[in-house]
Design an enzyme around this catalytic site. Structure first.
Site, PDB file in Angstrom:
ATOM      1  N   ILE A  84     -43.935  21.122 -21.937  1.00 31.95           N
ATOM      2  CA  ILE A  84     -44.544  19.808 -22.171  1.00 31.95           C
ATOM      3  C   ILE A  84     -45.929  19.890 -21.522  1.00 31.95           C
ATOM      4  CG2 ILE A  84     -44.364  17.309 -21.873  1.00 31.95           C
ATOM      5  CD1 ILE A  84     -41.364  17.745 -21.215  1.00 31.95           C
ATOM      6  N   ARG A  91     -45.992  20.730 -12.853  1.00 33.38           N
ATOM      7  CA  ARG A  91     -46.523  21.587 -11.793  1.00 33.38           C
ATOM      8  C   ARG A  91     -47.999  21.883 -12.022  1.00 33.38           C
ATOM      9  NH1 ARG A  91     -42.928  25.185 -14.070  1.00 33.38           N
ATOM     10  NH2 ARG A  91     -41.846  23.186 -14.212  1.00 33.38           N
ATOM     11  N   GLY A 118     -50.265  22.699 -15.020  1.00 35.37           N
ATOM     12  CA  GLY A 118     -50.641  21.555 -15.849  1.00 35.37           C
ATOM     13  C   GLY A 118     -49.651  21.378 -16.975  1.00 35.37           C
ATOM     14  N   HIS A 119     -48.382  21.517 -16.634  1.00 32.60           N
ATOM     15  CA  HIS A 119     -47.333  21.324 -17.631  1.00 32.60           C
ATOM     16  C   HIS A 119     -45.990  21.175 -16.930  1.00 32.60           C
ATOM     17  CE1 HIS A 119     -47.643  25.794 -17.183  1.00 32.60           C
ATOM     18  NE2 HIS A 119     -46.354  25.608 -16.952  1.00 32.60           N
ATOM     19  N   ALA A 120     -44.972  20.824 -17.739  1.00 31.59           N
ATOM     20  CA  ALA A 120     -43.585  20.781 -17.259  1.00 31.59           C
ATOM     21  C   ALA A 120     -42.740  21.565 -18.254  1.00 31.59           C
ATOM     22  CB  ALA A 120     -43.101  19.331 -17.177  1.00 31.59           C
TER      23      ALA A 120
END
Ligand code: T46
Length: 148
Positions: A131, A106, A59-61
């Site tokens: 992020i 992802r 749940g982030h990049a």
């Protein structure tokens, strides 16, 4: 490991990394060298394990980080999103890694019981490289494309 496509039947083969296997009567051995089997120098290694069934991670990049994720044991699904296209990969093979580049959102789910996911990373842990807000991610991707 087969990608499950969400868009246009496009298969993102560049994400799949085949790892060497030395196999004999005693079993298998796989080794990984930075800048050889993975396309970066390995700066950090961590692993995800004891994941309760039904839990999701990610749940982030990342802005700069490159990684390769390997299902050493068990299986999981990793969905990669570049801001336009989403592809889900089912990881269940310790001889294959999934390359995840910068500016890629992802999500990880579908962890089977006893899964161990090894992650090789190109950089040390940097909280500012994450992020964690999807709208910010889309802005980041747009700006990155604008400067190319
Ligand atoms: C990623 C996916 C595949 C650290 O202190 N050092 C580290 O090296 C890492 C990876 C995490 N942490 C801390 C940061 C959080 O307080 O561990 C906590 C859990 O991390 P997070 O919620 O980011 O875990 P995941 O499984 O959602 O994501 C991790 C990586 O953080 C991320 O880079 O791509 O695995």
């Amino acid at each position: 490991m087969m990608p499950i496509n969400h868009n246009h039947g496009q298969i993102m083969k560049k994400e799949l990394v085949s790892l060497p296997v030395i196999s004999d009567a005693r079993g298998n051995l796989t080794f990984i060298e930075g800048n050889n089997h993975v396309p970066f120098e390995i700066k950090r290694v961590y692993y995800l394990y004891n994941i309760p069934i039904g839990k999701t991670r990610g749940g982030h990049a990342h802005k700069k980080l490159e990684q390769v994720i390997i299902a050493i044991s068990g299986s999981l699904n990793v969905t990669l999103d570049d801001g336009i296209t989403k592809n889900t990969f089912h990881l269940d093979n310790p001889k294959q890694g999934l390359y995840v580049g910068p500016a890629t959102w992802r999500d990880m789910d579908g962890f089977s019981s006893g899964t161990v996911a090894l992650v090789l990373a190109s950089r040390s842990y940097e909280v500012d490289d994450y992020i964690r807000n999807y709208d910010e991610f889309i802005e980041f991707v747009k700006n990155a494309r604008g400067t190319q």
